[in-house]
Design a protein around this motif. Structure first.
Motif, PDB file in Angstrom:
ATOM      1  N   ARG A   1      72.022  18.974 -13.164  1.00 46.25           N
ATOM      2  CA  ARG A   1      71.094  18.014 -12.591  1.00 46.25           C
ATOM      3  C   ARG A   1      70.677  18.449 -11.199  1.00 46.25           C
ATOM      4  O   ARG A   1      71.477  18.432 -10.271  1.00 46.25           O
ATOM      5  CB  ARG A   1      71.734  16.632 -12.529  1.00 46.25           C
ATOM      6  CG  ARG A   1      71.593  15.919 -13.831  1.00 46.25           C
ATOM      7  CD  ARG A   1      72.506  14.736 -13.890  1.00 46.25           C
ATOM      8  NE  ARG A   1      72.845  14.493 -15.288  1.00 46.25           N
ATOM      9  CZ  ARG A   1      73.963  13.908 -15.682  1.00 46.25           C
ATOM     10  NH1 ARG A   1      74.844  13.512 -14.801  1.00 46.25           N
ATOM     11  NH2 ARG A   1      74.186  13.735 -16.946  1.00 46.25           N
ATOM     12  N   VAL A   2      69.440  18.855 -11.061  1.00 43.49           N
ATOM     13  CA  VAL A   2      68.943  19.320  -9.777  1.00 43.49           C
ATOM     14  C   VAL A   2      68.138  18.208  -9.123  1.00 43.49           C
ATOM     15  O   VAL A   2      68.205  17.988  -7.919  1.00 43.49           O
ATOM     16  CB  VAL A   2      68.029  20.545  -9.959  1.00 43.49           C
ATOM     17  CG1 VAL A   2      67.825  21.231  -8.640  1.00 43.49           C
ATOM     18  CG2 VAL A   2      68.594  21.471 -10.994  1.00 43.49           C
ATOM     19  N   LEU A   3      67.360  17.520  -9.942  1.00 42.38           N
ATOM     20  CA  LEU A   3      66.456  16.509  -9.405  1.00 42.38           C
ATOM     21  C   LEU A   3      67.230  15.255  -9.013  1.00 42.38           C
ATOM     22  O   LEU A   3      68.249  14.935  -9.608  1.00 42.38           O
ATOM     23  CB  LEU A   3      65.411  16.149 -10.461  1.00 42.38           C
ATOM     24  CG  LEU A   3      64.526  17.303 -10.890  1.00 42.38           C
ATOM     25  CD1 LEU A   3      63.589  16.859 -11.982  1.00 42.38           C
ATOM     26  CD2 LEU A   3      63.733  17.827  -9.709  1.00 42.38           C
ATOM     27  N   PRO A   4      66.729  14.548  -8.029  1.00 39.96           N
ATOM     28  CA  PRO A   4      67.403  13.318  -7.614  1.00 39.96           C
ATOM     29  C   PRO A   4      67.001  12.144  -8.504  1.00 39.96           C
ATOM     30  O   PRO A   4      66.107  12.267  -9.335  1.00 39.96           O
ATOM     31  CB  PRO A   4      66.878  13.115  -6.198  1.00 39.96           C
ATOM     32  CG  PRO A   4      65.511  13.712  -6.223  1.00 39.96           C
ATOM     33  CD  PRO A   4      65.551  14.846  -7.210  1.00 39.96           C
TER      34      PRO A   4
END
Lengths: 312, 313
Positions: free
Chosen positions: B42-45
């Protein structure tokens, strides 16, 4: 599209002009004889005329049968007018709620991997497979006098069923999946590289969403919103169960149509119905336009992608 | 259709440790709804926020209200439940609802299939407008469709007046139910078959022809097997929609108990008599049928996708 048919072969059926730039050849081996083509087009037209075009024309014809003045008077009749206002109010609440939900759900499902994703997807689709009547029934069971929250609501003098809140809730339920369903496949096909790039370059999460994600999904978003709106304004079954049919108070446009029709005020019923039919036509026009834009955008996206990701 | 390669560079640059060479393999995917490439991490917030909101809203709007139906059913005894869902009047309404839905879906398979074929393969003036109007039953409120069809098919209506001398009564009979259900199911078959037909490769048909197959043989052995899963999916979608339909049917059906009363209408009748438990019991039966249909449709779509992909790669 590879299905390019020679204009000459179709002349007997319908005049067709071959667009310039496309080769006007027909691979004869994969083309049916003229009479088969003519017959199929004829059958398709007959079917669509009987089931689509004639009913659509009938709505406007019956509404305008007694002239323009009667038509306008029927629409501005106080009960009809209050139905129009209630319908607008309902859509104005239901559509934004489902819009926010749709964006949140699509962000969750398209941008992240997590367990139970398929179950979540199925649950989001659920309201589509529930009969409208049952969608209304569930709110009767919750908020009706004999319902689970009925006695409490009564004690606190809050009216939900047979009042505006019930109508809004039922509408929210039946239009629940529209925006999410349009956005999820669109955002999945776009991936999250652009967002990742924005984050690497130092943008905040919200900034990334506003400046990267939103512009990318705006057409899909609009598509979902207009479909959601059309259903919200036109819902009959669910709203009919929870509305209580109080004239001038809890009647939406479709319910007003029903009342007028059952009172044999045919012109009045069709005049009000023609508003909804016009809404449907506008919705279809916008939908076709967006489909064209989306197709355009997707092709551009793919072209750019292919360019940026040449195999080295 | 243009092919494009699944993403493999950008996420890997962000996480050098992510994935083996195998996951980095070039994956050729058709651009369709089916593209889901797994991000390694998971990179995106915003995962917690959006998931939390989604689940909360889903629970409040859909899950809690729907569970009320099942809770209410438990107030009935088993015998009471069986009585409520098998009374002769309900049984007659099931027969009409499911019978007419089945027939309407079949009519739509035949004519919807022809419409999809004509829209994809042939050129004629006004094609774009016709194509857009196919979705009319989605966009036109059911009550409007109901009164329009009733007016057309009643004894002195535009269509009914020609059927009346032949002894065919449509409005206020089960035949009227069939007409209304055909109308609302019309777009499903067209819209599921259309994209599949657009994607079929003409080269296969040319090959069949060059090997000596007649056009009819090519259709039966090459084209039909390709579109069959889509036809079946469209059929199931139209059927599912028809079983729950209310608005367009109540006007044209005449609503005579035992003859032209559909199940959703019977639920409303029970509600108007304040028989909430009885209405809920029938609703449970309808809900279970809808869920089974939903499951079937999902399986059909998975099968169709698999067939489509297998045909392409």
């Amino acid at each position: 599209m590879s299905a390019i048919i020679s204009a000459a072969a179709l002349v007997n059926v319908t005049p067709v002009s071959v667009p310039r730039g496309e080769p006007a050849y027909a691979p004869a081996a994969t083309l049916e004889p003229v009479w088969v083509r003519a017959l199929l087009i004829l059958i398709a037209f007959a079917f669509l005329t009987l089931f689509l075009f004639v009913p659509l024309i009938a709505v406007f014809y019956e509404g305008l049968r007694k002239g323009w003045d009667v038509y306008v008077a029927a629409i501005f009749e106080p009960d009809a007018w209050s139905a129009i206002k209630l319908t607008l109010l309902t859509a104005l609440i239901a559509v934004p709620l489902n819009l926010v939900f749709g964006v949140a759900a699509a962000w969750t499902i398209a941008k992240f991997e997590f367990r139970g994703k398929n179950i979540l997807l199925t649950l989001i689709d659920l309201p589509f497979s529930v009969s409208p009547v049952i969608s209304g029934l569930i709110y009767v069971l919750l908020f009706g006098l004999q319902g689970y929250f009925g006695p409490w609501l009564r004690a606190h003098d809050i009216k939900i069923l047979f009042a505006v809140p019930g109508i809004v809730l039922a509408t929210v339920f039946v239009t629940f999946p529209f925006v999410a369903r349009e956005l999820i496949p669109l955002m999945q096909s776009q991936g999250s590289e652009e967002e990742e790039a924005a984050l690497v370059l130092g943008a905040s999460g919200w900034k990334t969403f506003w400046h990267v994600t939103l512009p990318n999904i705006k057409w899909g978003l609009l598509y979902g919103v207009i479909l959601c709106n059309a259903r919200a304004m036109g819902e009959f079954g669910a709203v009919s169960v929870v509305s209580g049919h109080i004239r001038g108070e809890t009647n939406t446009i479709p319910l007003q149509v029903e009342i007028l029709y059952n009172e044999f005020n045919i012109v009045g019923a069709f005049a009000v119905a023609s508003l909804l039919a016009s809404l449907a036509l506008v919705t279809l026009a916008i939908k076709s336009f967006i489909e064209w834009r989306l197709h355009h955008q997707l092709t551009a996206h793919q072209a750019a992608y292919a360019l940026n990701h040449q195999p080295s | 259709m243009p092919l494009y390669r699944g993403r493999q560079t950008a996420p890997c640059q962000l996480q050098p440790d992510a994935g083996t060479d195998k996951t980095k393999e070039v994956r050729v995917l058709t651009v369709s709804l089916a593209i889901v490439s797994k991000p390694p991490q998971r990179v995106l917030p915003g995962f917690r926020l959006s998931l939390g909101f989604t689940l909360l809203y889903l629970t409040l709007i859909v899950l809690i209200p729907l569970s009320a139906i099942f809770l209410k059913t438990f107030t009935l005894t088993w015998a009471g439940f069986v009585d409520a869902v098998t009374s002769p009047r309900v049984m007659a309404s099931y027969r009409l609802t499911f019978g007419a839905s089945l027939l309407a879906a079949l009519v739509n398979v035949v004519f919807g299939g022809i419409v999809a074929w004509v829209l994809v393969r042939y050129k004629f003036p006004g094609k774009r407008i016709v194509d857009a109007l196919v979705d009319l039953p989605f966009a036109l409120p059911t009550a409007v469709a109901g009164i329009a069809l009733t007016t057309l098919y009643s004894a002195n209506g535009w269509i009914g007046r020609y059927l009346e001398p032949l002894g065919i009564k449509v409005a206020f009979t089960p035949l009227g139910v069939l007409i209304a259900l055909t109308f609302i199911g019309l777009p499903f078959v067209v819209r599921t078959v259309q994209p599949v037909l657009e994607d079929t490769e003409r080269e296969l048909e040319e090959a069949a022809a060059s090997l000596g197959a007649s056009r009819l043989q090519t259709f039966a052995k090459v084209i039909f097997p390709t579109v069959f899963p889509a036809l079946l999916t469209g059929f199931a979608l139209a059927f599912a929609r028809a079983t729950g339909e209310y608005g367009s049917v109540v006007f044209i059906a005449g609503n005579m108990p035992m003859v032209s009363e559909i199940t959703p209408l019977f639920i409303v009748t029970k509600l108007e008599q304040y028989d909430y438990a009885g209405a809920t019991a029938i609703a449970v039966v309808m809900l279970v049928v809808s869920f089974l249909l939903l499951l079937t449709i999902n399986l059909l779509q998975a099968w169709a996708r698999q067939r489509g992909r297998a045909g392409k790669v």
